[in-house]
Design an enzyme around this catalytic site. Structure first.
Site, PDB file in Angstrom:
ATOM      1  N   LYS A 246      30.402  32.228  22.595  1.00  0.00           N
ATOM      2  CA  LYS A 246      30.105  33.633  22.298  1.00  0.00           C
ATOM      3  C   LYS A 246      29.081  34.180  23.290  1.00  0.00           C
ATOM      4  CE  LYS A 246      28.163  36.509  18.662  1.00  0.00           C
ATOM      5  NZ  LYS A 246      27.741  36.616  17.271  1.00  0.00           N
ATOM      6  N   GLU A 252      24.938  23.097  25.997  1.00  0.00           N
ATOM      7  CA  GLU A 252      25.964  22.055  25.975  1.00  0.00           C
ATOM      8  C   GLU A 252      27.248  22.549  26.651  1.00  0.00           C
ATOM      9  OE1 GLU A 252      24.157  23.083  23.434  1.00  0.00           O
ATOM     10  OE2 GLU A 252      23.520  21.418  22.160  1.00  0.00           O
ATOM     11  N   GLY A 307      29.215  33.178  15.036  1.00  0.00           N
ATOM     12  CA  GLY A 307      29.854  32.001  15.625  1.00  0.00           C
ATOM     13  C   GLY A 307      30.667  31.204  14.613  1.00  0.00           C
ATOM     14  N   ARG A 308      30.095  30.960  13.439  1.00  0.00           N
ATOM     15  CA  ARG A 308      30.791  30.125  12.454  1.00  0.00           C
ATOM     16  C   ARG A 308      31.891  30.880  11.716  1.00  0.00           C
ATOM     17  NH1 ARG A 308      25.608  31.091  11.760  1.00  0.00           N
ATOM     18  NH2 ARG A 308      24.835  32.230   9.949  1.00  0.00           N
ATOM     19  N   GLU A 393      24.692  26.447   7.995  1.00  0.00           N
ATOM     20  CA  GLU A 393      24.061  27.343   8.977  1.00  0.00           C
ATOM     21  C   GLU A 393      23.944  28.751   8.371  1.00  0.00           C
ATOM     22  OE1 GLU A 393      25.668  28.549  13.061  1.00  0.00           O
ATOM     23  OE2 GLU A 393      24.348  26.909  13.611  1.00  0.00           O
ATOM     24  N   HIS A 424      36.933   4.392  -1.175  1.00  0.00           N
ATOM     25  CA  HIS A 424      36.559   3.016  -0.856  1.00  0.00           C
ATOM     26  C   HIS A 424      35.228   2.942  -0.136  1.00  0.00           C
ATOM     27  CE1 HIS A 424      40.441   1.501  -2.241  1.00  0.00           C
ATOM     28  NE2 HIS A 424      40.878   2.669  -1.818  1.00  0.00           N
ATOM     29  N   LYS A 544      16.051  24.102  20.411  1.00  0.00           N
ATOM     30  CA  LYS A 544      16.578  24.479  21.742  1.00  0.00           C
ATOM     31  C   LYS A 544      15.415  24.751  22.693  1.00  0.00           C
ATOM     32  CE  LYS A 544      20.729  26.978  20.170  1.00  0.00           C
ATOM     33  NZ  LYS A 544      21.382  28.277  20.145  1.00  0.00           N
TER      34      LYS A 544
HETATM   35  O1  F6P Z   1      23.228  26.715  17.885  1.00  0.00           O
HETATM   36  C1  F6P Z   1      23.869  27.450  16.933  1.00  0.00           C
HETATM   37  C2  F6P Z   1      24.926  28.346  17.501  1.00  0.00           C
HETATM   38  O2  F6P Z   1      24.361  29.535  17.914  1.00  0.00           O
HETATM   39  C3  F6P Z   1      26.033  28.566  16.502  1.00  0.00           C
HETATM   40  O3  F6P Z   1      25.745  29.538  15.594  1.00  0.00           O
HETATM   41  C4  F6P Z   1      27.181  28.864  17.393  1.00  0.00           C
HETATM   42  O4  F6P Z   1      28.395  28.719  16.723  1.00  0.00           O
HETATM   43  C5  F6P Z   1      26.963  27.825  18.452  1.00  0.00           C
HETATM   44  O5  F6P Z   1      25.571  27.782  18.618  1.00  0.00           O
HETATM   45  C6  F6P Z   1      27.647  28.074  19.751  1.00  0.00           C
HETATM   46  O6  F6P Z   1      27.256  29.288  20.334  1.00  0.00           O
HETATM   47  P1  F6P Z   1      28.071  29.943  21.495  1.00  0.00           P
HETATM   48  O7  F6P Z   1      29.442  30.251  20.993  1.00  0.00           O
HETATM   49  O8  F6P Z   1      27.313  31.168  21.874  1.00  0.00           O
HETATM   50  O9  F6P Z   1      28.134  28.960  22.626  1.00  0.00           O
END
Ligand code: F6P
Length: 580
Positions: A246, A252, A307-308, A393, A424, A544
């Site tokens: 987003k 990452e 995002g979620r 979240e 199990h 972060k």
């Molecule tokens: O670290 C949390 C977050 O902001 C989530 O809410 C989001 O889904 C994820 O990181 C990834 O964010 P982006 O889509 O901006 O890379």
């Protein structure tokens, strides 16, 4: 605001609207309209409806599900509700008609109806980020009008969906060729959080319907092993990367995207290859351009999609590539059916409202700390992981909307594994441990892989577990089987353990959409009762920022360390190990 447009009608200008506006006013911390929302941050536990529930709980807590079922032979049929292809049996939590009435009264007192209307009307419910919360617009019918800041966003949504469909068709048909002329056989989604968990879950869940000539892979972890193991057997000439972010700033995803780019260019020996092997999904067109992805190969979405909650946005591109546009629209149709149900059904028949209120009932009155989501379907094996972000979240917050700390429990811990595997491992604790675990069972009447007796065995286990949790096995029944007295306590099952069961005919794209929307709206329902903002996530920021400070300290062997003594010592040890 939201309304259906008559077929063929032009989009009405926002100024012509007589509908109430729900924009949040920071000065007064109110939404402006209606009046029930002028107290959005009231402590719910001070409401008379909450106190009435406390009194009611005093009688419920001494009842056993065995007695509730014995007193009402139709309980298992009465405490049910159905919508959008999902049948919900909520007869096995400890509750009565009075509980539902009182929970409904609490929901009304907390302004749930107004909040639902406000969300669907584009109110800026995400106060701390000053954003509307309009994931429902992503799956609205094409002729719906939903305005944000005076602009109807539904045509924008469909413009992206139509571009996604055209692109997916090109890739699926083989018309889209890689740099060397080969068709694409592997899609690698690079994203994390909502830009990974939703598409990954949906791909796994709907794999039965996917084009088997294409395989989707998902790389999320900044641990290089994730990328390295994923691409190990892939041919760059046949691989398409989707950089899904987003913000297009997430550490990452950006690290993985740079590594992917280097891998591709090294493999194909040409920078120009990026054009045919990288597409982006983002709200940040400038950063996408800087990365070197052609804007023509970017699929956008908007800041009013959390995002979620972004699976039904362009973040679902990998899902559309796997399923094709038609099945993808069935998925959106399932979301939409549950949205409409949530928006219009009375609380007592409203699945998301019921499920949300049951979580409040068990979290805040019984003190349950955890909800286990137990899908009896292998295709849903990533569904609990997906729900962890959606639920925790969203509602893992300890201050109300106005910043006042809560003095009551909010989000329980969500976790789970597909059945029957969990039976199990951890079910022992659920049946006989000291923790109260609320369970959501999810099952289907038909298997997508009907083989012999497997499906009967699977469903029998699901039904048996719910039965065992509810009714248990009293010591007398154990003793009556001739079990020696010393062994009886070990073999006794107390029962009275709550569960709900969601049953659908079969796992289809539409059913998956309905299931996801069910949990989304259940999360929202809970947030309204608790008076918290389900749509920001400030709790992820500190880690972060601190990582940003530590990264240079790990890269250098000599920089002075200014952290706490524990972090400093760990960094020194890390440095020493890497020097040695
Ligand atoms: O670290 C949390 C977050 O902001 C989530 O809410 C989001 O889904 C994820 O990181 C990834 O964010 P982006 O889509 O901006 O890379």
């Amino acid at each position: 605001m939201m309304r259906r447009q008559p077929p063929g009608a032009a989009v009405a200008p926002a100024a012509a609207s007589l509908a109430p506006q729900f924009n949040y006013c920071p000065a007064t911390r109110i939404y402006g309209f209606p009046s029930e929302m002028t107290e959005p941050t009231i402590n719910p536990t001070t409401r008379p409806e909450w106190r009435a529930l406390q009194d009611h709980y005093a009688t419920i807590k001494i009842t056993h599900l065995r007695d509730l079922f014995a007193a009402d032979p139709r309980r298992g049929e009465r405490f049910t509700a159905e919508a959008a292809g999902l049948y919900l049996d909520y007869s096995k939590p400890r509750l009565t008609d009075e509980t539902i009435t009182r929970l409904g009264a609490l929901a009304h007192a907390c302004g749930l109806s107004e909040h639902i209307a406000a969300m669907f009307n584009g109110a800026k419910l995400n106060l701390t980020e000053d954003r509307a919360v309009l994931h429902v617009a992503l799956r609205a019918a094409r002729d719906t009008v939903i305005t944000v800041d005076g602009r109807n966003v539904v045509p924008d949504v469909y413009a992206v969906l139509d571009r996604m469909a055209a692109f997916s068709e090109q890739v699926r048909s083989g018309a889209w060729r890689g740099h060397t002329g080969k068709p694409i056989r592997h899609i690698v989604n690079l994203g994390i959080g909502g830009s990974d968990l939703g598409p990954l879950m949906a791909y796994e869940a709907l794999r039965h319907y996917s084009l088997r000539a294409l395989t989707c892979h998902f790389v999320s972890n900044v641990d290089a092993t994730d990328f390295a193991e994923t691409v190990r057997d892939l041919d760059p000439a046949e691989t398409l990367f989707i950089v899904a972010s987003k913000t297009f700033t997430t550490l990452e995803t950006m690290a993985n995207a740079q590594t992917a780019r280097a891998w591709l260019v090294a493999g194909l020996g040409d920078e120009a290859a990026v054009a045919k092997h990288f597409v982006a999904v983002s709200t940040n067109a400038a950063a996408v351009g800087q990365f070197g992805i052609d804007p023509a190969n970017m699929f956008g979405f908007w800041d009013w999609v959390g995002g979620r909650y972004s699976l039904p946005s362009a973040i679902g591109l990998s899902t559309m590539l796997a399923l094709g546009a038609e099945a993808y629209h069935e998925l959106l149709g399932g979301f939409r059916a549950m949205d409409e149900h949530f928006r219009t059904a009375p609380f007592a028949q409203n699945l998301p409202v019921l499920m949300g209120l049951l979580n409040v009932w068990y979290s805040n009155f019984f003190g349950a700390q955890t909800v286990a989501v137990l899908p009896y379907d292998q295709y849903l094996r990533r569904f609990p992981a997906y729900l962890q972000q959606l639920t925790m979240e969203s509602n893992g917050k300890a201050v109300r909307r106005d910043g006042v700390p809560v003095d009551y429990q909010t989000c329980p811990i969500f976790w789970g594994e597909p059945g029957t595997n969990g039976q199990h491992s951890f079910y022992q604790l659920i049946h006989q441990g000291t923790k109260l675990v609320v369970c959501d069972f999810i099952g289907f009447c038909h298997s997508l892989n009907p083989l012999g007796e497997h499906h009967n065995l699977l469903l029998a286990n699901m039904l048996a577990q719910a039965e065992a949790m509810a009714f248990g096995k009293p010591g007398e029944a154990v003793a009556a089987e001739g079990v020696p007295a010393w062994l009886v306590p070990h073999r006794t099952f107390p029962g009275n353990r709550p569960s709900s069961t969601i049953l659908a005919d079969r796992l289809t794209p539409a059913v998956l959409g309905a299931l996801v929307a069910l949990y989304e709206h259940s999360v929202f329902t809970q947030s309204v009762i608790w008076g918290i903002n389900a749509f920001d996530q400030w709790g992820v920021e500190l880690g972060k920022a601190l990582a940003g400070r530590i990264i240079p300290d790990l890269a250098s062997a000599t920089s002075p360390l200014t952290h706490d003594s524990s972090t400093n010592a760990l960094i020194r040890r890390y440095r020493a190990a890497r020097e040695g």
